[in-house]
Design an enzyme around this catalytic site. Structure first.
Site, mmCIF file in Angstrom:
data_model
loop_
_atom_site.group_PDB
_atom_site.id
_atom_site.type_symbol
_atom_site.label_atom_id
_atom_site.label_comp_id
_atom_site.label_asym_id
_atom_site.label_seq_id
_atom_site.Cartn_x
_atom_site.Cartn_y
_atom_site.Cartn_z
ATOM 1 N N HIS A 1 -12.945 13.595 3.776
ATOM 2 C CA HIS A 1 -13.749 12.980 2.789
ATOM 3 C C HIS A 1 -14.964 13.709 2.446
ATOM 4 O O HIS A 1 -15.992 13.412 1.224
ATOM 5 C CB HIS A 1 -14.192 10.765 2.214
ATOM 6 C CG HIS A 1 -13.187 10.661 2.029
ATOM 7 N ND1 HIS A 1 -11.724 10.884 1.465
ATOM 8 C CD2 HIS A 1 -12.680 9.787 3.147
ATOM 9 C CE1 HIS A 1 -10.709 10.202 1.324
ATOM 10 N NE2 HIS A 1 -11.836 8.903 2.275
ATOM 11 N N HIS B 1 -11.331 9.449 9.804
ATOM 12 C CA HIS B 1 -10.687 10.384 8.667
ATOM 13 C C HIS B 1 -12.197 10.172 8.241
ATOM 14 O O HIS B 1 -11.463 11.811 6.976
ATOM 15 C CB HIS B 1 -9.943 9.820 8.286
ATOM 16 C CG HIS B 1 -10.559 8.946 7.158
ATOM 17 N ND1 HIS B 1 -10.773 7.310 7.315
ATOM 18 C CD2 HIS B 1 -10.308 8.699 5.734
ATOM 19 C CE1 HIS B 1 -10.719 6.749 6.645
ATOM 20 N NE2 HIS B 1 -10.463 7.987 5.156
ATOM 21 N N ASP C 1 -6.845 9.834 0.385
ATOM 22 C CA ASP C 1 -6.389 9.506 1.072
ATOM 23 C C ASP C 1 -4.840 9.244 1.030
ATOM 24 O O ASP C 1 -3.878 9.524 1.983
ATOM 25 C CB ASP C 1 -6.603 8.061 1.385
ATOM 26 C CG ASP C 1 -7.740 7.885 1.748
ATOM 27 O OD1 ASP C 1 -8.137 8.558 3.007
ATOM 28 O OD2 ASP C 1 -8.481 6.969 1.466
ATOM 29 N N HIS D 1 18.352 -18.194 -20.591
ATOM 30 C CA HIS D 1 19.493 -19.722 -20.793
ATOM 31 C C HIS D 1 18.391 -20.363 -21.652
ATOM 32 O O HIS D 1 18.621 -21.888 -21.398
ATOM 33 C CB HIS D 1 19.775 -20.168 -19.769
ATOM 34 C CG HIS D 1 21.137 -18.963 -19.204
ATOM 35 N ND1 HIS D 1 20.682 -18.281 -18.777
ATOM 36 C CD2 HIS D 1 22.461 -18.849 -20.208
ATOM 37 C CE1 HIS D 1 22.600 -17.647 -18.129
ATOM 38 N NE2 HIS D 1 23.109 -17.948 -18.727
ATOM 39 N N ASP E 1 -10.142 3.394 10.259
ATOM 40 C CA ASP E 1 -10.337 4.972 10.641
ATOM 41 C C ASP E 1 -11.885 5.241 9.902
ATOM 42 O O ASP E 1 -11.074 6.350 8.655
ATOM 43 C CB ASP E 1 -8.411 5.783 9.705
ATOM 44 C CG ASP E 1 -8.297 6.900 10.601
ATOM 45 O OD1 ASP E 1 -9.399 7.463 11.120
ATOM 46 O OD2 ASP E 1 -7.704 6.835 9.748
#
Length: 435
Positions: free
Chosen positions: A219, A214, A362, A108, A211
């Site tokens: 990786h 992991h 991941d 508007h 973490d």
């Protein structure tokens, strides 16, 4: 408390013994309560000052599921407003970033200044006849408070939230590793990466909170591709690695000095860090100088994460209990040589982008972990977070809650305790009663 939310679920019954209820990743009522008591209440990262270099510079971002317009105002200060017109609710800015003299709603024609005030309306003569029309009360809704910490801009919707420095608390000691290791300060390298993950936002945030477990497995192939050996070979032993947390903010690290930076595979970055290590030690002390590029990961509660050394900074924006929008930038020292800044930017693209050698690993894990909780029976089984339950120590230099060892669940437990406290507390004053 939101109807249908199990009080026992929110209290995380069993976490002290190392167990977490899987429903925290799937329950819609829990998610709605998170939006109300975490994202509408906590201090959230919304920008780096370098993204707003001059009056009129702006960007749009998210605070929970509320779209927000962050603007450098004419007086040089920074403001943040709901990106929603008070007339019919349409967004007043559809661009992700840019420079503007003001903002006009496409619906508007209501126009707003850089300070959020309503400057004018289309068909203004019609509104002039309305006794209830008060232009001064119809500007964009501002956030309750906005503050900065060494280049990072944070905002909160809650006027009763503690000051930003109190919210960060002792964690500023660690943030300075990235934000204050050079007298020139920091900036975001140009551009950002956005992607969508089919996971709960907490799974990503807790991964960065602590973490390290992991990395050597998930990786392994990515590290082999980038540096010719596995991540596990870069790690330090328990005597030289830690989990630290304060107020739910978490940092896990060792003191190898260059492990994260090495995974970018660029000698210009490594040379820059080595050449500056003595100067950084003079500025921050020997211990923090060794943290600058080390194998580490960080989450500032609730959803602002980064990897020192790799210098990828990101927010996990919730889009439902099973969907997350990831926004990623690269932080560099403002005084770093242009070729070093570019090396960090390209390194982040190769490692932590949708096609990066680490992020693909991941993303797949986080999506599968979220999706598996869809099963009714699976959802009833608890998850184990008990690693390192007896590792708390006092450290002569490190503030906050310190745990020995980088392979640990201590920070994830701290993350979920803070999560639980906030969801159970109706006000900030109630937080102490939930500890």
């Amino acid at each position: 408390m939101t109807t249908g939310t199990d009080p026992e679920l929110l209290s995380l019954c069993g976490l002290d013994d190392g167990w977490l209820d899987r429903r925290v990743f799937w329950d819609q009522a829990v998610y709605e309560l998170e939006l109300e008591r975490i994202f509408a209440r906590c201090w959230l990262f919304v920008a780096h000052e370098s993204q707003l270099p001059k009056p009129g510079s702006f960007l749009t971002t998210w605070m929970g599921e509320d779209n927000v317009l962050v603007v450098r105002r004419r007086d040089g200060s920074i403001g943040a407003y709901l990106n929603s017109c008070p007339h019919r609710g349409n967004r007043v800015c559809t661009a992700e970033a840019g420079t503007a003299r003001g903002f006009v709603c496409n619906y508007h024609g209501w126009s707003f200044g850089l300070d959020g005030t309503l400057n004018g309306v289309h068909e203004s003569a019609a509104y002039g006849r309305e006794p209830t029309f008060d232009q001064a009360r119809l500007g964009l809704t501002p956030v309750a408070r906005l503050d900065t910490y060494k280049g990072l801009v944070f905002a909160t919707f809650d006027p009763d939230a503690p000051p930003l420095r109190d919210y960060l608390g002792e964690f500023t000691y660690y943030l300075d590793v990235m934000l204050d290791n050079d007298a020139g300060g920091t900036e975001f390298a140009g551009g950002s990466i956005k992607s969508v993950l089919g996971c709960n936002w907490k799974i990503a945030a807790e991964n960065f909170a602590g973490d390290a477990l992991h990395a050597g497995w998930t990786h392994a192939s990515g590290a082999e591709a980038m540096i010719g050996r596995g991540v596990a070979e870069l790690g330090a032993d328990d005597a030289d690695s830690y989990h630290v947390n304060a107020h739910g903010h978490c940092w896990e690290f060792n003191l190898d000095g260059v492990g994260n930076a090495a995974t970018l595979g660029d000698k210009r970055i490594m040379n820059y860090l080595r050449e500056n290590q003595e100067r950084v030690a003079e500025r921050l002390g020997e211990l923090r100088a060794r943290m600058v590029g080390s194998i580490s990961s960080v989450n500032v509660f609730p959803n602002f994460s980064f990897l020192p050394g790799q210098n990828t900074f990101r927010t996990w924006q919730p889009k439902g209990p099973h969907r997350t929008e990831l926004h990623t930038w690269v932080l560099v020292n403002r005084n770093a040589p242009p070729e070093v800044k570019d090396a960090w930017r390209k390194g982040a693209m190769m490692t932590f982008s949708p096609s990066g050698v680490f992020e693909m690993d991941d993303g797949e894990n986080w999506e599968l972990a979220t999706r598996s909780n869809q099963g009714v029976v699976t959802r009833r089984q608890r998850l184990y977070y008990g690693l390192g339950s007896d590792t708390a120590i006092d450290h002569p230099e490190l503030p906050g809650n310190v745990h020995r060892g980088q392979i640990n669940d201590a920070n994830q437990r701290a993350f979920y305790r803070r999560w639980s406290q906030l969801l159970r507390a109706a006000t900030w004053d109630d937080l102490e009663k939930t500890r």
